[in-house]
Design an enzyme around this catalytic site. Sequence first.
Site: not given
Ligand code: NAD
Length: 478
Positions: A247, A281
């Site tokens: 997501e 999001c």
């Molecule tokens: P992010 O992608 O930076 O991080 C998300 C998670 O992934 C964190 O736990 C992070 O530590 C982990 N991560 C980072 N690099 C990784 C890797 N190489 N391998 C595995 N895991 C890794 O996102 P964020 O800044 O925490 O959240 C904001 C984003 O989330 C926005 O783009 C938002 O739109 C999205 N979001 C989407 C939804 C949805 O349901 N579509 C809901 C909430 C947030």
Amino acid sequence: METRNLIGGEYTTPKAGQVRILNPSNIEEEVGVIHLSTAADVLQAGEAARRALPSWAGTTGAARGEVLYRMAQQLESRADEIATLASSEMGKPISEMRGEVTRGIHLLRYYAGEGVRAIGDVIPASATQVLQYSKRVPLGVVGLITPWNFPVAIPIWKIAPALICGNTILWKPAEVASLTAARLAEVFQDAGLPAGVLNLVVGKGRDVGDAMLQQVELDAVSFTGSTAIGRHVAGVCAKRNIKYQTEMGGKNAAVVLSDADLAVTVPAILSGAFRSAGQKCTATSRIIVESAIYDELVDALRQGLSTVKLGHALDPASYLGPVASQSQYETVRSYVKLAHDDAQMLLSGETDVNEASGYYVRPLIAGGVGVDHPLIQEEIFGPVATLLRAQDLDEAIALCNQTIYGLSASVFTRDVRHGLRFLDEAEAGMVRVNLETAGVEYQAPFGGMKLSSSHTREQGQAALDFYSQLKTCAVYYG
Ligand code: NAD
């Protein structure tokens, strides 16, 4: 407060370093310290989840449901503590954070009931005296990777369906939400979850997240976060041939037609764009307005903005708080600068908070930039929305769909024909009429099209499809 990992029912403090977490509402205040994990910690947690699997998968749905009810009860009894911690950690206003914890409690109760719901089908067989049926079985060990913007609800909307389906869990929260995650894990363990069924490992995405994806014996991964990381997660899982769900980001549009009721429209747009400081999001990021009502809407938004209070997250009167972290602040400020440089028209909120005391960004609506401009095309994830003009409904729908994302979209109109046409033609997973782009309920499927999601949905009954697999069974009894 300091974080501890939860591995196999034991709390441990990992040794790969520490990060001090500052309160984004007041960066002179330290909220806690998070302890970072190594790849070895993740592997250990994966093994604990694997060991706990046969027994948890072997219990009845009813028994698992009882545990989920107790988790809901524990969370309810500590709701205020959790909401306050999360508000202090990532800056979501306390009024919203309490609502989010309540949603978490509802999610746990909803999925607890699923433990005794009829599942599967009886399928007529071609031969006599053959009973043929399908049933859901657990996937196994699932890896959950969560973001910081819904520090309670998103983890629970993964944990609850994963558990009721009989899976065990390895959970890696976002760094910025790790204090809340550690407290939530404690609350759930206190509710009587058997050791090893839920394992929490705190750390950086590129270390812990990557080790989890590449090295742990996992059966599925559910990820919520940015599109860039989500696509990486999907690639790794596809190579390993394990089930995944990603997501990701959004650039959601609210379309305002000339017959819209502005008394409904303006509060919905302000809430969609500025609650949670725009860090949802499903936040409203583009406001696409039919020309005939453009000036009237701009006036109404200007007036509405004057009632939107930017303040300390623990002040119950705050409509929006600061953004969550220094890196969020820097990113969002770069878009604010772009708006000041390039937009022809800006509507900005006021505040009496001392902005230098935290990661505060005033709500901003920018108009008069071209459709290819980064403000229109890139996910900002902050309290910055943009205005675009459309000549008519056709152009409004075309503009709405002119994005790589497809998470949610709304139209504001009094004409049911326009509303229904928009629901048909908007390329988004969640489409709404006279409602804000955010706020889809937990009992309904949640997810997007295009680069906002992979191919499954979260929440509601859809989550049960993801967290289980179907077995087709046949018995000859002649
Ligand atoms: P992010 O992608 O930076 O991080 C998300 C998670 O992934 C964190 O736990 C992070 O530590 C982990 N991560 C980072 N690099 C990784 C890797 N190489 N391998 C595995 N895991 C890794 O996102 P964020 O800044 O925490 O959240 C904001 C984003 O989330 C926005 O783009 C938002 O739109 C999205 N979001 C989407 C939804 C949805 O349901 N579509 C809901 C909430 C947030």
